[in-house]
Design an enzyme around this catalytic site. Structure first.
Site, mmCIF file in Angstrom:
data_model
loop_
_atom_site.group_PDB
_atom_site.id
_atom_site.type_symbol
_atom_site.label_atom_id
_atom_site.label_comp_id
_atom_site.label_asym_id
_atom_site.label_seq_id
_atom_site.Cartn_x
_atom_site.Cartn_y
_atom_site.Cartn_z
ATOM 1 N N GLU A 463 0.948 -1.143 -0.085
ATOM 2 C CA GLU A 463 0.055 -0.034 -0.129
ATOM 3 C C GLU A 463 1.004 1.178 -0.092
ATOM 4 O O GLU A 463 0.923 2.093 0.805
ATOM 5 C CB GLU A 463 -1.021 0.017 1.168
ATOM 6 N N GLU A 472 4.545 8.646 -3.838
ATOM 7 C CA GLU A 472 5.136 8.042 -2.768
ATOM 8 C C GLU A 472 6.187 6.882 -3.194
ATOM 9 O O GLU A 472 6.716 6.093 -2.262
ATOM 10 C CB GLU A 472 4.176 7.662 -1.484
#
Length: 829
Positions: A463, A472
């Site tokens: 995730e 990210e």
């Protein structure tokens, strides 16, 4: 829950009869006679007409003395006989039953006058009134709009001077709210453009807000959406926009009911000063005898309408949690380089919807992979970036469901030392030490070990997605797993993810960012900050898939040319209605596995996709052979808020403009970082041809109002002894009155501008029988039909073609390239 949507009234007594009196009328210092005590604010002028006469006399003497030599203009402060609002019991700190006050600043001032002394007089009067308002605890003041729109810059200049004065800006700051109609059908965005001009002249000052007079006609959705992003502090509701229902009670038409509901959702929380929203009723005395219940019926209706809106908005189970959170502008997380806090992990884990989707994806993947498993060679499941272990929990749950505990080996890798301690505790307490824990950066895990000693993964679960999908470093991190720990048939969850952008107007975002001295070159994650998407479509800019490339049979070589962390996308957007761009908003969608998707796109989004076989299966092609698809937000998913890539300077554009937007993701091995760069150009098309001068004016149909949105409220609303059952029977909120001739407005001549004039006492109170077609609004933005400019040349759409057309694309604006070389924001590798 505490609501910050309140109800206010403007009493209908005649101020002139009290102008010579030294006492305050009873209906000013308490609730007005005949009205129930179900309102929170009273709207009153700060000063009386007596003060206007005194100031006028002083100014006349100043003019006479100035002929003999230079003299300073000194404006006296109002005395007891000159004020409408008493200097006692104004805003009680104990919050008793006595309502608070909102002040009306003098409307007879000419702040836009070409005469400097007239403007100086207006500024000094306003300062005197603001000084008194601060003394008695009034923090919200409503100001009349300019009389002469040709001198709007002078008006804005004087407002800015007022806002810079310590009387206004000393904490707690006063709020100055300019009153304008929400919508004029002659030019739907004309009043927004007027407000935007003043707001820009005042440099987006946080003490400057807007008060909007509700229209008596349906508001186009693009106009309403524009206003919903603005700092609206008051909704001005004139009795003239009410209709009478079958029981002869006053009710608002359905489109205005929905309009108020949408402002309830926004509810003022996004404003910098925490500015509350107030619905102000005025002119009730004008038609009190024409409706059942008199003036009280209007208040009963508005309170009931707000109460019903509260119930509707609170029906969502997640709304209680949302109301506890404030609007925020945050830098994007950098979990690959920064150690996240325990509270951050806790916030992530509250989103059960996201983990339910992951659980469904893991279940399907393990069912498909189960045939590979054996007791001699168990499946290897890697949870990459395990955090505090929520995905490990879900994996154990599925293994138990499938009776595969002995056929699967679970590895959890996490670099955060504090989160690793949490994983150790979970492994001991809940996982029976069956999880192999690895405390290491996944991009460095076993990269120097020989091939035969590296762990080979059958299923990789992560995730690592941010608000923009790839922000990210999910592509870089998962590439390391793919390169060193995968087989040809290794399954990744998520399988793919796409990033999307759209141009937006978000003045409150720009205001907050500039006043907090934050970088206008860096992207920001926004939570509960309103924005308006200006384009008809949202563009997909790029897509990452896992695995990212093919591995050859030797298990050691890759087609590295296929691995592209750097991406650039040129995006074209069509903007139908003029406005101002403050940046680009970013969303993402992800395919976790099979047919399981999650999306942060707004509901009912029309997206323009990048061409691929997979997207072509589920999308249609428009007239330009571009892939178009309808998308929604994953219901009740709260993990990700949108990301905004701001513009250093907002860019204005006209109707029917086009934008060309460059969005780049740059990965640099030499600088060991990844960053984003963006810029835009705006264009219009000019059609050159020969035309005849005979033109026939055409009419433009007004779009029907559409309503959807979300945010917040509840209810500090007071209600009379009238029961809800009675109100349900007498005030039918679901009755959509479409036929105006059958039901009839109480007045069919008043406009939004007249509503604003009524608030400021700029027009005489008149009954419908006294109004006639010669009653034109003082502030008339309407231009001659079919004319575009001062030389009265015919509008383009009204001209008849008399020759060949040549379309010329003309550049109208350009921005700088933002965040060059990652100077303001980058992600360390």
């Amino acid at each position: 829950m505490h609501s910050n949507v309140f109800v206010g009234v403007k009493p209908g007594f005649n101020y002139k009869q009290h102008s010579k009196s030294s006492h305050f009328p009873e209906n000013v210092s308490s609730h007005a006679p005949g009205l129930p005590s179900n309102y929170d604010y009273v709207l009153l002028p700060i000063t009386t007409s007596r003060y206007k006469e005194i100031v006028g006399q002083v100014f006349k003497e100043f003019r006479n003395q100035s002929k003999e030599g230079w003299q300073a203009l000194r404006v006296p402060e109002p005395q007891l006989q000159d004020i409408c609002i008493p200097p006692f019991n104004v805003n009680k700190p104990d919050g008793g039953d006595t309502p608070s006050y909102i002040g009306l600043l003098s409307s007879w001032l000419e702040l836009e006058s070409p005469d400097p002394s007239v403007r100086d007089l207006g500024l000094k009067v306003l300062l005197n009134e603001c000084r008194y308002a601060r003394f008695v605890g009034i923090n919200k003041l409503i100001l009349a709009p300019p009389r002469d729109l040709s001198n709007l810059q002078l008006y804005g200049q004087m407002i800015f001077r007022l806002l810079q004065n310590p009387i206004i800006c000393t904490a707690p700051a006063l709020t100055i709210s300019i009153s304008l109609p929400l919508y004029e059908d002659s030019d739907p965005l004309a009043t927004w453009e007027l407000w935007n001009t003043v707001r820009k002249l005042c440099e987006y000052h946080s003490s400057l807000t807007i008060s909007l007079a509700l229209p008596r006609t349906r508001t186009p959705s693009f106009v309403l959406n524009r206003w919903l992003t603005e700092p609206v502090s008051c909704l001005l509701v004139s009795s003239s926009i009410f209709a009478s229902n079958q029981y002869e009670y006053p009710v608002l038409h359905k489109f205005n009911q929905n309009l108020i509901l949408k402002f309830q959702k926004i509810n003022g929380d996004s404003q910098i000063l925490g500015n509350e929203l107030c619905v102000i009723l005025h002119g009730m005395e004008k038609y009190a005898n024409d409706v059942k219940g008199g003036e009280s019926a209007y208040l009963e209706y508005i309170n009931y309408l707000l109460k019903k809106g509260d119930k509707f908005l609170n029906s969502n189970g997640n709304r209680q949690l949302m109301l506890q959170e404030e609007s925020r502008i945050m830098p994007p997380l950098k979990p690959h380089s920064d150690m996240l806090l325990n509270s951050t992990y806790l916030t992530f884990e509250k989103d059960l919807v996201k983990y339910d989707l992951y659980e469904s994806a893991i279940l399907k993947a393990l069912q498909d992979l189960s045939s590979r498993a054996s007791f001699g060679r168990p499946l290897v499941v890697l949870v990459a970036g395990a955090g505090r272990g929520p995905l490990v929990d879900r994996t154990f749950k599925i293994l138990s469901m499938l009776s595969m505990e002995s056929k699967v080996s679970i590895i959890a890798i996490e670099k955060n030392p504090q989160a690793y301690l949490y994983l150790q505790k979970r492994n001991f307490d809940y996982w029976d030490n069956k999880v192999k824990l690895v405390r290491e950066d996944m991009t460095k895990w076993q990269i120097n070990d020989p091939l035969e000693k590296r762990v080979q993964v059958d299923l990789c679960i992560s995730e690592l997605l941010g608000s923009f999908g790839c922000n990210e470093l999910s592509p870089e991190c998962l590439w390391s797993i793919e390169k060193y720990h995968s087989n040809n048939d290794t399954v990744f969850i998520p399988r793919s993810y796409s990033s999307y952008i759209a141009p937006i107007s978000s003045p409150l975002f720009y205001q907050k960012l500039s006043q907090a001295n934050h970088s206008m070159e860096a992207p920001w994650v926004v939570h509960r900050v309103p924005y308006c998407i200006l384009s008809s479509k949202i563009n997909e800019v790029w897509r990452f898939e896992h695995p990212m490339c093919e591995k050859d049979v030797s298990q050691e070589k890759y087609d590295c040319d296929a691995v592209k962390f750097s991406q650039s996308s040129m995006n074209e957007f069509k903007i139908k209605h003029r406005g101002e761009i403050h940046g680009f908003i970013g969303f993402f969608t992800a395919n976790l596995y099979s047919d399981i998707f999650l999306s942060t796109l707004p509901d009912d989004s029309t997206v323009r996709l990048k061409s691929s076989e997979e997207t072509s299966m589920h999308a249609r092609k428009d007239e330009n052979l571009q892939l178009i698809k309808k998308c929604d937000h994953t219901p009740n998913m709260t993990s990700w808020s949108p990301i905004i890539f701001p513009l250093r300077q907002p860019i204005s554009f006209i109707d029917d403009s086009e934008l060309s937007v460059l969005m780049s993701r740059i990965h640099s091995d030499t600088e060991q970082k990844t960053w984003y760069e963006w810029s835009l150009e705006s264009f219009i098309y000019l059609m050159l041809s020969n035309y005849g001068l005979g033109a026939t004016a055409t009419s433009v149909a007004t779009p029907r109002f559409m309503a959807t949105d979300d945010t917040k409220t509840s209810g500090r609303h007071h209600y009379s002894a009238m029961t809800n059952q009675k109100l349900d029977n007498q005030i039918d909120l679901d009755q959509d009155i479409e036929n105006e001739e059958e039901q009839g407005f109480l007045s069919n001549l008043e406009t939004g501008w007249q509503s604003v004039q009524d608030i400021h006492g700029l027009s005489e109170t008149a009954r419908p029988s006294q109004l006639n077609s010669t009653n034109k609004p003082m502030f008339d933005l309407k231009s001659s039909k079919g004319l575009d400019s001062v030389d009265e040349s015919p509008r383009h759409e009204d001209l008849e073609e008399d020759g060949p057309e040549v379309h010329v694309r003309v550049k109208t604006g350009v921005s700088t390239l933002h965040n060059v070389c990652g100077g303001a924001f980058s992600l360390p590798l």
